[in-house]
Scaffold this motif. Structure first.
Motif, mmCIF file in Angstrom:
data_model
loop_
_atom_site.group_PDB
_atom_site.id
_atom_site.type_symbol
_atom_site.label_atom_id
_atom_site.label_comp_id
_atom_site.label_asym_id
_atom_site.label_seq_id
_atom_site.Cartn_x
_atom_site.Cartn_y
_atom_site.Cartn_z
ATOM 1 N N ALA A 69 0.826 -1.212 0.000
ATOM 2 C CA ALA A 69 0.000 0.000 0.000
ATOM 3 C C ALA A 69 0.858 1.258 0.000
ATOM 4 O O ALA A 69 1.986 1.261 0.475
ATOM 5 N N GLN A 70 0.278 2.328 -0.554
ATOM 6 C CA GLN A 70 0.934 3.632 -0.525
ATOM 7 C C GLN A 70 0.499 4.463 0.678
ATOM 8 O O GLN A 70 1.017 5.547 0.913
ATOM 9 N N GLY A 71 -0.452 3.968 1.443
ATOM 10 C CA GLY A 71 -0.930 4.658 2.633
ATOM 11 C C GLY A 71 -1.811 3.744 3.448
ATOM 12 O O GLY A 71 -2.182 2.651 2.992
ATOM 13 N N VAL A 72 -2.142 4.187 4.658
ATOM 14 C CA VAL A 72 -2.978 3.392 5.565
ATOM 15 C C VAL A 72 -4.031 4.299 6.183
ATOM 16 O O VAL A 72 -3.719 5.404 6.629
ATOM 17 N N LEU A 73 -5.265 3.823 6.184
ATOM 18 C CA LEU A 73 -6.362 4.499 6.863
ATOM 19 C C LEU A 73 -6.743 3.653 8.068
ATOM 20 O O LEU A 73 -7.145 2.500 7.917
ATOM 21 N N PHE A 74 -6.579 4.231 9.261
ATOM 22 C CA PHE A 74 -6.976 3.564 10.501
ATOM 23 C C PHE A 74 -8.332 4.119 10.922
ATOM 24 O O PHE A 74 -8.499 5.336 11.043
ATOM 25 N N VAL A 75 -9.295 3.236 11.158
ATOM 26 C CA VAL A 75 -10.620 3.618 11.626
ATOM 27 C C VAL A 75 -10.893 2.769 12.857
ATOM 28 O O VAL A 75 -11.021 1.551 12.753
ATOM 29 N N THR A 76 -10.930 3.419 14.019
ATOM 30 C CA THR A 76 -10.937 2.624 15.241
ATOM 31 C C THR A 76 -11.925 3.114 16.290
ATOM 32 O O THR A 76 -12.125 4.314 16.454
ATOM 33 N N PRO A 77 -12.521 2.169 17.003
ATOM 34 C CA PRO A 77 -13.300 2.539 18.177
ATOM 35 C C PRO A 77 -12.362 2.829 19.347
ATOM 36 O O PRO A 77 -11.136 2.737 19.199
ATOM 37 N N GLU A 78 -12.945 3.173 20.460
ATOM 38 C CA GLU A 78 -12.170 3.396 21.686
ATOM 39 C C GLU A 78 -12.650 2.395 22.725
ATOM 40 O O GLU A 78 -13.834 2.323 23.009
ATOM 41 N N TYR A 79 -11.709 1.627 23.268
ATOM 42 C CA TYR A 79 -12.023 0.679 24.332
ATOM 43 C C TYR A 79 -11.241 1.088 25.566
ATOM 44 O O TYR A 79 -10.007 1.162 25.520
ATOM 45 N N ASN A 80 -11.920 1.368 26.641
ATOM 46 C CA ASN A 80 -11.267 1.710 27.903
ATOM 47 C C ASN A 80 -10.254 2.839 27.741
ATOM 48 O O ASN A 80 -9.143 2.787 28.235
ATOM 49 N N ARG A 81 -10.634 3.860 26.978
ATOM 50 C CA ARG A 81 -9.823 5.062 26.741
ATOM 51 C C ARG A 81 -8.544 4.797 25.953
ATOM 52 O O ARG A 81 -7.571 5.529 26.062
ATOM 53 N N PRO A 107 2.084 6.944 4.796
ATOM 54 C CA PRO A 107 1.235 8.034 5.282
ATOM 55 C C PRO A 107 -0.073 7.489 5.857
ATOM 56 O O PRO A 107 -0.735 6.661 5.234
ATOM 57 N N ALA A 108 -0.407 7.954 7.054
ATOM 58 C CA ALA A 108 -1.566 7.438 7.778
ATOM 59 C C ALA A 108 -2.639 8.499 7.954
ATOM 60 O O ALA A 108 -2.345 9.678 8.141
ATOM 61 N N GLY A 109 -3.868 8.035 7.917
ATOM 62 C CA GLY A 109 -5.025 8.815 8.310
ATOM 63 C C GLY A 109 -5.674 8.097 9.480
ATOM 64 O O GLY A 109 -5.671 6.868 9.526
ATOM 65 N N VAL A 110 -6.218 8.863 10.424
ATOM 66 C CA VAL A 110 -6.795 8.293 11.635
ATOM 67 C C VAL A 110 -8.179 8.892 11.848
ATOM 68 O O VAL A 110 -8.341 10.121 11.794
ATOM 69 N N MET A 111 -9.141 8.036 12.121
ATOM 70 C CA MET A 111 -10.485 8.506 12.451
ATOM 71 C C MET A 111 -11.216 7.430 13.228
ATOM 72 O O MET A 111 -10.733 6.297 13.337
ATOM 73 N N GLY A 112 -12.357 7.791 13.770
ATOM 74 C CA GLY A 112 -13.163 6.817 14.488
ATOM 75 C C GLY A 112 -14.527 7.378 14.817
ATOM 76 O O GLY A 112 -14.761 8.580 14.749
ATOM 77 N N ILE A 113 -15.422 6.464 15.179
ATOM 78 C CA ILE A 113 -16.795 6.823 15.515
ATOM 79 C C ILE A 113 -17.222 6.044 16.747
ATOM 80 O O ILE A 113 -16.794 4.907 16.948
ATOM 81 N N SER A 114 -18.059 6.675 17.556
ATOM 82 C CA SER A 114 -18.524 6.066 18.786
ATOM 83 C C SER A 114 -19.884 6.649 19.140
ATOM 84 O O SER A 114 -20.189 7.776 18.753
ATOM 85 N N PRO A 115 -20.699 5.926 19.903
ATOM 86 C CA PRO A 115 -21.939 6.516 20.388
ATOM 87 C C PRO A 115 -21.684 7.626 21.424
ATOM 88 O O PRO A 115 -22.527 8.474 21.643
ATOM 89 N N GLY A 116 -20.512 7.631 22.028
ATOM 90 C CA GLY A 116 -20.183 8.610 23.063
ATOM 91 C C GLY A 116 -19.896 9.993 22.509
ATOM 92 O O GLY A 116 -19.468 10.146 21.360
#
Length: 183
Positions: A69-81, A107-116
């Motif tokens: 890959a030429q890049g990485v997209l991280f999409v992550t929840p949060e567990y215990n902070r 090159p990385a991109g970081v994002m996430g979604i949560s009900p909080g």
């Protein structure tokens, strides 16, 4: 044919994961020269340095997908902070053995979604600290800490109208960032 391959790493194994849904919706906002492929991380054994010389086939597969890959997209929840264990395990596997990390320079991109209400802010900060150590240049702004609300996704799984402009702006910045890093 996409010129840029982006590995998508989702930090959730849940079948109905909001983060997997967000990752899939975000790929629809990219230009045609960008192709996205989700990297399976749920089948990796727990990282054990004793296995560095003879990694499991799932580890070899994952490292190959990241390396290509030429890049990485991280999409992550949060567990215990923090980041989920499955994501940390994948980060550890692909960074080893020492000196042969497939993350370095991607090159990385970081994002996430949560009900909080704070989205995944703390997990993303922890992840950014790890990515800095792994020598992954990471898009700093805009940050994406999404709280899930009705209407965020359209019926077809696309980003809803109310959030489309903001998330399209993020994708446009990430695309430009990957192109600069790849030049």
């Amino acid at each position: 044919m996409p010129q840029y391959r982006i590995a998508v790493v989702v930090g959730s194994l849940r079948r109905e994961s909001l983060n997997a849904k967000l990752a899939a919706a975000m790929t629809r906002l990219a230009p045609p020269e960008f192709g996205f492929g989700r990297v399976e991380i749920g089948d990796l054994p727990l990282y054990n340095q004793d296995d560095d010389a003879n990694p499991a086939p799932s580890v070899v597969r994952m490292k190959g997908e990241i390396a290509a890959a030429q890049g990485v997209l991280f999409v992550t929840p949060e567990y215990n902070r923090s980041v989920p264990g499955v994501l940390k395990n994948a980060l550890d596997h692909a960074s080893r053995p020492y000196g042969r990390s497939v993350w370095a320079g991607k090159p990385a991109g970081v994002m996430g979604i949560s009900p909080g209400a704070v989205g995944t802010a703390t997990a993303q900060q922890h992840l950014r600290n790890i990515l800095a150590y792994l020598d992954m240049p990471t898009l700093g702004q805009p940050e994406v800490f999404l709280q899930f609300k009705e209407g965020l996704f359209d019926a077809d799984g696309s980003i809803g109208e109310a959030s489309r402009g903001f998330l399209q702006g993020w994708m446009d910045r990430y695309v430009a960032f990957v192109k600069r890093q790849s030049a």
